[in-house]
Write a protein that holds these residues in place. Structure first.
Motif, PDB file in Angstrom:
ATOM      1  N   UNK A 167       0.849  -1.187   0.000  1.00 28.41           N
ATOM      2  CA  UNK A 167       0.000   0.000   0.000  1.00 28.41           C
ATOM      3  C   UNK A 167       0.894   1.251   0.000  1.00 28.41           C
ATOM      4  N   UNK A 168       0.464   2.303   0.646  1.00 30.28           N
ATOM      5  CA  UNK A 168       1.180   3.571   0.574  1.00 30.28           C
ATOM      6  C   UNK A 168       2.265   3.720   1.624  1.00 30.28           C
ATOM      7  N   UNK A 169       3.094   4.752   1.430  1.00 30.66           N
ATOM      8  CA  UNK A 169       4.177   5.103   2.352  1.00 30.66           C
ATOM      9  C   UNK A 169       3.752   6.302   3.180  1.00 30.66           C
ATOM     10  N   UNK A 170       3.926   6.226   4.481  1.00 25.48           N
ATOM     11  CA  UNK A 170       3.582   7.380   5.326  1.00 25.48           C
ATOM     12  C   UNK A 170       4.549   8.527   5.045  1.00 25.48           C
ATOM     13  N   UNK A 171       4.132   9.744   5.415  1.00 23.13           N
ATOM     14  CA  UNK A 171       4.990  10.912   5.238  1.00 23.13           C
ATOM     15  C   UNK A 171       6.110  10.883   6.279  1.00 23.13           C
ATOM     16  N   UNK A 172       7.331  10.810   5.816  1.00 23.61           N
ATOM     17  CA  UNK A 172       8.463  10.804   6.737  1.00 23.61           C
ATOM     18  C   UNK A 172       8.710   9.428   7.334  1.00 23.61           C
ATOM     19  N   UNK A 173       9.951   9.024   7.386  1.00 26.20           N
ATOM     20  CA  UNK A 173      10.287   7.726   7.974  1.00 26.20           C
ATOM     21  C   UNK A 173       9.938   7.725   9.459  1.00 26.20           C
ATOM     22  N   UNK A 174       9.345   6.660   9.969  1.00 26.52           N
ATOM     23  CA  UNK A 174       9.011   6.634  11.398  1.00 26.52           C
ATOM     24  C   UNK A 174      10.244   6.444  12.261  1.00 26.52           C
ATOM     25  N   UNK A 175      10.211   7.013  13.449  1.00 26.20           N
ATOM     26  CA  UNK A 175      11.221   6.727  14.446  1.00 26.20           C
ATOM     27  C   UNK A 175      10.951   5.343  15.048  1.00 26.20           C
ATOM     28  N   UNK A 176      11.946   4.781  15.702  1.00 27.39           N
ATOM     29  CA  UNK A 176      11.738   3.535  16.434  1.00 27.39           C
ATOM     30  C   UNK A 176      10.636   3.738  17.469  1.00 27.39           C
ATOM     31  N   UNK A 177       9.663   2.864  17.480  1.00 24.03           N
ATOM     32  CA  UNK A 177       8.567   2.971  18.438  1.00 24.03           C
ATOM     33  C   UNK A 177       7.328   3.638  17.877  1.00 24.03           C
ATOM     34  N   UNK A 178       7.420   4.257  16.684  1.00 17.05           N
ATOM     35  CA  UNK A 178       6.236   4.851  16.056  1.00 17.05           C
ATOM     36  C   UNK A 178       5.467   3.759  15.328  1.00 17.05           C
ATOM     37  N   UNK A 179       4.527   3.163  15.993  1.00 17.85           N
ATOM     38  CA  UNK A 179       3.783   2.036  15.453  1.00 17.85           C
ATOM     39  C   UNK A 179       2.618   2.499  14.584  1.00 17.85           C
ATOM     40  N   UNK A 180       2.211   1.621  13.684  1.00 15.85           N
ATOM     41  CA  UNK A 180       1.044   1.877  12.843  1.00 15.85           C
ATOM     42  C   UNK A 180      -0.219   1.889  13.700  1.00 15.85           C
ATOM     43  N   UNK A 181      -1.094   2.823  13.429  1.00 18.28           N
ATOM     44  CA  UNK A 181      -2.391   2.893  14.106  1.00 18.28           C
ATOM     45  C   UNK A 181      -3.476   2.981  13.046  1.00 18.28           C
ATOM     46  N   UNK A 182      -4.385   2.025  13.048  1.00 17.84           N
ATOM     47  CA  UNK A 182      -5.457   2.033  12.048  1.00 17.84           C
ATOM     48  C   UNK A 182      -6.367   3.238  12.217  1.00 17.84           C
ATOM     49  N   UNK A 183      -6.420   3.822  13.418  1.00 16.53           N
ATOM     50  CA  UNK A 183      -7.258   4.998  13.657  1.00 16.53           C
ATOM     51  C   UNK A 183      -6.592   6.277  13.160  1.00 16.53           C
ATOM     52  N   UNK A 184      -5.243   6.277  13.116  1.00 25.19           N
ATOM     53  CA  UNK A 184      -4.518   7.483  12.748  1.00 25.19           C
ATOM     54  C   UNK A 184      -3.949   7.433  11.337  1.00 25.19           C
ATOM     55  N   UNK A 185      -3.486   6.269  10.906  1.00 27.52           N
ATOM     56  CA  UNK A 185      -2.740   6.138   9.660  1.00 27.52           C
ATOM     57  C   UNK A 185      -3.615   5.606   8.529  1.00 27.52           C
ATOM     58  N   UNK A 186      -3.559   6.294   7.403  1.00 27.35           N
ATOM     59  CA  UNK A 186      -4.267   5.867   6.206  1.00 27.35           C
ATOM     60  C   UNK A 186      -3.288   5.096   5.317  1.00 27.35           C
ATOM     61  N   UNK A 187      -3.499   3.786   5.118  1.00 29.10           N
ATOM     62  CA  UNK A 187      -2.550   3.018   4.309  1.00 29.10           C
ATOM     63  C   UNK A 187      -2.577   3.376   2.832  1.00 29.10           C
TER      64      UNK A 187
END
Length: 395
Positions: A167-187
């Motif tokens: 699917x898609x790439x989030x804006x900006x590489x995540x830091x360690x510990x920044x987990x995916x959240x289905x409520x916050x992140x649009x794939x």
């Protein structure tokens, strides 16, 4: 300080991602886009098998945390495969697998020599710590839903097949510990789908949303190789900490007015900017690199297979020892207190021994008779210590 490492397994990344070259990989794909090898790589076929997983589940010690399970996009509650006291319920693990749950073995490289050597071989390629997580998924099942990882991964398919959705790439590489959240992140929309077959390797950068499900009528076994990078943010934070040793005001407490008195805002901001200017002037790239590099070397766990039998059998001065492949070390032969760092320890070196050891380690193999030192007992103690911590093995 001179950072050194052996080069006993050159080209491991190159062989994993062939026909793509490492230069092409780092220029076009690393931290940017996914890549899947077009054909299987047969030389890794025996790295891990389902029979080996069966052996681990039946015969190995499995402390709490050595296993987890997932099914249909969710993690199974621990009580479904652990006894009340926390011990693994081996029968329940296999029964849950029979009923569609994925078996996850995190950090298995710490308990499997082949996997550990494989990880060490990749640490030189990435300049980062490497870990493994193992996933055994039954037929017609999936372990996790759409998500992204907070670290880059290489996926090596060992048995069966997995259908991957990208699917898609989030804006900006995540830091360690920044987990995916289905409520916050649009794939985002589905961009690609393909089947990963035994021997194929897939690279997925952190932050790229994906999902995988078993394909076909065989269980799927794959190794997820995690690339645990250090970031420039961490480097800069270390540089600030290092520079603070030479800026006395950095060790003073924050003023009481900082959060409670708006009238002191300008004065406090001026202190902040003055301190940042001092950091900019006094921060040392070389000192920060040495500190983080030394910690990177020390953080590599020891690989000591064979060390016990070597030392138990005794070493003669004529016995040839070689530097163990892919083991990292850092040596400082010229300081006031010469030392060699390896695997969570620092070994003190006699001043006349240090430069000779540096040169002979760079050569790759040597015997104690190659050293011209007066204190032969200290030489033996140092060499045997390096055998014990896994830097040297019998040649």
């Amino acid at each position: 300080m001179q950072d050194s490492a052996t080069d006993g397994n050159p080209g491991l990344l190159a062989r994993l991602i062939a026909p793509l070259s490492p230069d092409e990989f780092f220029a076009r794909y690393y931290e940017k886009a996914w890549y899947c090898t077009p054909a299987p790589v047969g030389e890794f076929a025996d790295l891990l098998t389902i029979d080996r997983i069966d052996e681990i589940l039946s015969d190995s010690e499995l402390p709490p945390g050595a296993i987890s399970m997932a099914q249909a996009g969710r993690s199974l509650p621990a009580e479904e495969y652990l006894h009340t006291g926390g011990a693994v319920d081996r029968g329940a693990v296999i029964d849950n697998f029979r009923n569609g749950a994925t078996i996850v073995l995190p950090q298995l490289h710490f308990a499997d020599g082949k996997l550990y050597a494989f990880c060490l071989g990749l640490e030189r390629d990435f300049g980062a710590r490497i870990q493994t997580n193992i996933y055994l998924t039954p037929t017609n099942a999936s372990g996790f839903g759409i998500h992204y990882d907070d670290h880059d991964v290489l996926v090596l398919q060992m048995a069966g097949a997995k259908k991957w959705e990208i699917y898609g790439q989030r804006d900006g590489l995540p830091f360690r510990g920044e987990k995916f959240s289905s409520e916050r992140d649009d794939p985002g929309p589905l961009q690609a789908e393909f089947v990963l077959k035994p021997g194929q390797c897939l690279y997925v950068p952190r932050g790229l949303c994906h999902r995988a499900a078993n394909e076909g009528d065989e269980p799927s076994l794959h190794i997820t190789i995690g690339i645990l990078v250090q970031t420039w943010a961490e480097f800069v934070l270390e540089a600030v900490a290092e520079a603070s040793l030479r800026i006395p005001q950095m060790r003073e407490s924050l003023p009481r007015s900082l959060f409670l008195d708006e009238s002191a805002h300008a004065a406090n901001a001026a202190i902040f900017h003055r301190l940042m200017d001092q950091v900019r002037q006094l921060a040392s790239f070389d000192a920060t690199r040495a500190a983080m590099g030394g910690n990177f070397v020390l953080g590599q766990g020891p690989r000591v297979r064979g060390a016990l039998t070597t030392l138990a059998g005794g070493l003669a001065e004529e016995d040839v020892l070689r530097v163990r492949p892919d083991t990292l070390y850092a040596i400082d032969p010229a300081g006031e207190e010469p030392q060699l760092r390896i695997a969570e320890t620092a070994v003190a070196l006699a001043p006349d021994l240090a430069p000779q050891l540096q040169a002979l380690l760079a050569r790759g193999q040597f015997a104690m008779v190659d050293f011209a030192v007066e204190d032969r007992a200290d030489l033996r103690d140092t060499v045997e210590t390096l055998v014990a911590y896994g830097l040297l093995e019998r040649g």
